[in-house]
Motif scaffolding. Structure first.
Motif, short mmCIF file in Angstrom:
data_model
loop_
_atom_site.label_atom_id
_atom_site.label_comp_id
_atom_site.label_asym_id
_atom_site.label_seq_id
_atom_site.Cartn_x
_atom_site.Cartn_y
_atom_site.Cartn_z
N GLY A 1 -92.29 38.75 38.13
CA GLY A 1 -92.21 38.81 39.59
C GLY A 1 -91.69 37.55 40.25
N HIS A 2 -92.14 36.38 39.77
CA HIS A 2 -91.70 35.13 40.38
C HIS A 2 -90.20 34.94 40.22
CE1 HIS A 2 -95.89 34.01 40.90
NE2 HIS A 2 -96.10 34.27 39.63
N LYS A 3 -89.69 35.30 39.05
CA LYS A 3 -88.25 35.19 38.81
C LYS A 3 -87.47 36.17 39.69
CE LYS A 3 -84.69 35.06 35.25
NZ LYS A 3 -83.72 35.79 36.09
N SER A 4 -87.98 37.38 39.84
CA SER A 4 -87.31 38.37 40.69
C SER A 4 -87.21 37.88 42.14
CB SER A 4 -88.04 39.70 40.64
OG SER A 4 -88.02 40.23 39.33
N ILE A 5 -88.31 37.32 42.64
CA ILE A 5 -88.31 36.78 44.00
C ILE A 5 -87.29 35.65 44.11
CG2 ILE A 5 -89.67 35.46 45.67
CD1 ILE A 5 -92.10 37.08 44.76
N THR A 6 -87.29 34.76 43.13
CA THR A 6 -86.35 33.64 43.14
C THR A 6 -84.91 34.14 43.11
OG1 THR A 6 -87.95 32.23 42.02
CG2 THR A 6 -85.65 31.54 41.93
N ASP A 7 -84.65 35.13 42.25
CA ASP A 7 -83.29 35.67 42.17
C ASP A 7 -82.85 36.26 43.52
OD1 ASP A 7 -83.17 34.97 39.52
OD2 ASP A 7 -83.57 36.99 38.75
N SER A 8 -83.79 36.93 44.19
CA SER A 8 -83.43 37.54 45.49
C SER A 8 -83.05 36.47 46.51
CB SER A 8 -84.59 38.39 46.01
OG SER A 8 -85.67 37.59 46.46
N LEU A 9 -83.73 35.32 46.47
CA LEU A 9 -83.42 34.23 47.40
C LEU A 9 -82.09 33.57 47.04
CD1 LEU A 9 -86.92 32.50 47.75
CD2 LEU A 9 -85.95 34.35 49.13
N VAL A 10 -81.88 33.31 45.74
CA VAL A 10 -80.64 32.67 45.30
C VAL A 10 -79.43 33.52 45.67
CG1 VAL A 10 -79.33 31.93 43.26
CG2 VAL A 10 -81.75 31.37 43.46
N GLU A 11 -79.57 34.84 45.52
CA GLU A 11 -78.47 35.75 45.89
C GLU A 11 -78.11 35.61 47.36
OE1 GLU A 11 -79.61 39.35 42.75
OE2 GLU A 11 -80.35 39.36 44.81
N GLN A 12 -79.12 35.50 48.21
CA GLN A 12 -78.84 35.41 49.66
C GLN A 12 -78.32 34.02 50.03
OE1 GLN A 12 -78.87 38.01 51.66
NE2 GLN A 12 -79.56 39.30 49.95
N PHE A 13 -78.80 32.98 49.37
CA PHE A 13 -78.30 31.63 49.65
C PHE A 13 -76.82 31.50 49.29
CE2 PHE A 13 -82.69 29.64 49.68
CZ PHE A 13 -82.56 29.09 50.94
N ALA A 14 -76.33 32.37 48.39
CA ALA A 14 -74.92 32.31 47.99
C ALA A 14 -73.98 32.57 49.17
CB ALA A 14 -74.65 33.33 46.88
N ALA A 15 -74.50 33.17 50.24
CA ALA A 15 -73.68 33.44 51.43
C ALA A 15 -73.50 32.19 52.30
CB ALA A 15 -74.31 34.56 52.26
N TYR A 16 -74.18 31.09 51.95
CA TYR A 16 -74.12 29.86 52.73
C TYR A 16 -73.35 28.80 51.93
CZ TYR A 16 -77.83 31.95 55.58
OH TYR A 16 -78.57 32.78 56.39
N PRO A 17 -72.09 28.56 52.28
CA PRO A 17 -71.30 27.59 51.50
C PRO A 17 -71.80 26.16 51.61
CG PRO A 17 -70.11 28.30 53.48
CD PRO A 17 -71.31 29.18 53.37
N ASP A 18 -72.61 25.88 52.61
CA ASP A 18 -73.12 24.51 52.78
C ASP A 18 -74.53 24.34 52.24
OD1 ASP A 18 -74.18 26.21 54.70
OD2 ASP A 18 -74.33 24.65 56.25
N VAL A 19 -74.93 25.24 51.32
CA VAL A 19 -76.25 25.14 50.71
C VAL A 19 -76.09 25.01 49.20
CG1 VAL A 19 -78.42 26.34 50.23
CG2 VAL A 19 -77.46 26.41 52.52
N GLU A 20 -76.81 24.04 48.62
CA GLU A 20 -76.87 23.89 47.18
C GLU A 20 -78.31 24.16 46.74
OE1 GLU A 20 -76.24 20.48 43.67
OE2 GLU A 20 -75.71 20.04 45.78
N VAL A 21 -78.46 25.07 45.78
CA VAL A 21 -79.80 25.48 45.33
C VAL A 21 -80.02 25.03 43.89
CG1 VAL A 21 -81.34 27.43 44.88
CG2 VAL A 21 -79.78 27.50 46.85
N GLU A 22 -81.19 24.46 43.64
CA GLU A 22 -81.60 24.16 42.27
C GLU A 22 -82.93 24.86 42.01
OE1 GLU A 22 -82.68 20.53 39.17
OE2 GLU A 22 -81.43 20.15 40.92
#
Length: 406
Positions: A15-36
């Motif tokens: 579950g924790h990974k699924s939630i994280t994946d859902s956030l990372v997918e949406q952050f991909a729409a922001y070119p000025d955001v870097e996610v680690e």
């Protein structure tokens, strides 16, 4: 550039990974955001990772032990946070030094207070937002008013957080985030109402760890109804092999046995009914895909009241034993599937296909901290350094170490 660090764990269920994946997918729409994305248990070390990997075996085979551990940890959450704060200190500080985040997002309760302790120790102004991964039974470790904000996936989670002493202004109702492939597939799919004039398509699953007595539930369905059954065993390869050996020869094409799947949404969308344990991730992905759920049980502690939430909102039904399958399913499909279709309608009214998008919009809006520098710090586990050196020395022949230098 906004830098976002997400703290999660891939080892304590999926579950924790699924939630994280859902956030990372949406952050991909922001070119000025870097996610680690940071694996929380890796901040402690290999021993912690190996311990976290025991989550699956323990929750499958020793639920009473898990319940005891969960209840005991409720009484000692601050002590656990202090201990973990010390254990993650060295690697976390190095991560902060090299990545220099503007925001920390925590999606695992064990690392909520422990990270905040480290930030507080060095007076670092980095805001932390915690996203709760549980939907009713909120562990005290999820609640720390030092957070910039705590995001609650349901009204029930928000109410539970208030009862644990969280200030109302530090809580925000956000919905449960689901991965993009579930939401996108659901947008394109129009559910076909069940009218009783075709075989019932039934999906059985119990989360990524493949726990639960799937075989007995499947046999009850196949013996009592005109139906096709798909069983997803998750990572439990032993269960998959056992089901293939015992069920396929008897039921043939009426049963389909699968392991871990990356396209679970396709099987949900083609199903009229899903039988599953009450894990939050599984339940809310089912709601997104608009498949009525029959809940067979829940993990003690963190999932205990999840079935009640589903019942209260009309999103599913509870079946406590395989013996109850026949009468329960009969009540769902009589009168041209009236009750089954009623549950599906309630799910469509309840679900939010944009929860992950809205959460990321909020996270993006959190103001960046003032300029900060990571101060000089001392390792709290310097023995690690000495241990590595000792291991290198130990590789040399013992007699060479004793030989006097020329």
């Amino acid at each position: 550039m906004k830098k976002v660090m997400i703290l999660m764990s891939a080892y304590t269920g999926h579950g924790h990974k699924s939630i994280t994946d859902s956030l990372v997918e949406q952050f991909a729409a922001y070119p000025d955001v870097e996610v680690e994305v940071v694996e929380g248990f890796a901040l402690i070390g290999r021993a912690a990772i190996n311990s976290a990997k025991m989550y699956g075996p323990v929750t499958r085979n020793a639920q009473d032990l898990w319940k005891f551990t969960y209840l005991m940890s409720q009484q000692t959450s601050s002590v656990i946070a202090d201990l973990l704060g010390t254990m993650i200190h060295d690697r976390l500080m190095k991560k902060l030094m090299f990545f220099h985040p503007d925001l920390i997002v925590c999606v695992h309760s064990l690392f909520n207070g422990s990270v905040l302790n480290v930030l507080e120790q060095y007076h670092l102004p980095i805001p932390q937002v915690t996203l709760q991964a549980d939907i009713v039974n909120i562990h005290p470790s999820w609640c720390d008013e030092r957070n910039y904000m705590t995001l609650c996936p349901t009204d029930e989670a928000l109410e539970a957080s208030l009862k644990l002493g969280m200030p109302r202004e530090k809580l925000r109702r956000c919905g449960f985030p689901s991965r993009a492939r579930f939401c996108e597939a659901a947008r394109k799919h129009e559910r076909r109402p069940y009218d009783g004039n075709r075989p019932l398509n039934c999906l059985l699953m119990s989360g990524g760890e493949g726990s639960g007595n799937l075989r007995r539930y499947a046999v009850e369905m196949l013996n009592h109804f005109t139906c096709n059954v798909t069983i997803i065993c998750g990572r439990n390869e032993r269960m998959k092999a056992m089901l293939e050996d015992t069920m396929v020869p008897k039921y043939g094409g009426r049963v389909r046995i699968l392991g871990f799947c990356d396209n679970v949404q396709d099987y949900m969308l083609e199903s009229d009914l899903m039988i599953a344990r009450g894990s939050p991730n599984t339940l809310f992905e089912a709601i997104v895909c608009n498949v009525p759920v029959m809940i067979t049980g829940a993990l003690p502690g963190q999932e205990a009241n999840n079935p009640q939430l589903m019942m209260e909102h009309g999103l599913g039904v509870v079946c406590k034993s395989p013996e109850q399958v026949a009468p329960m399913v009969s009540s769902l499909i009589t009168h041209n599937g009236a009750r089954l279709n009623q549950i599906a309608e309630a799910q469509r009214a309840y679900r939010n296909l944009d929860s992950a998008k809205e959460i990321v919009e909020y996270l993006y809006s959190v103001p960046n901290p003032e300029e900060y520098t990571i101060p000089q710090f001392k390792l709290k586990f310097p023995l690690r350094v000495h241990a590595k050196y000792a291991l290198r020395v130990a590789r040399k022949p013992f007699n060479q170490l004793l030989r006097p230098k020329k």
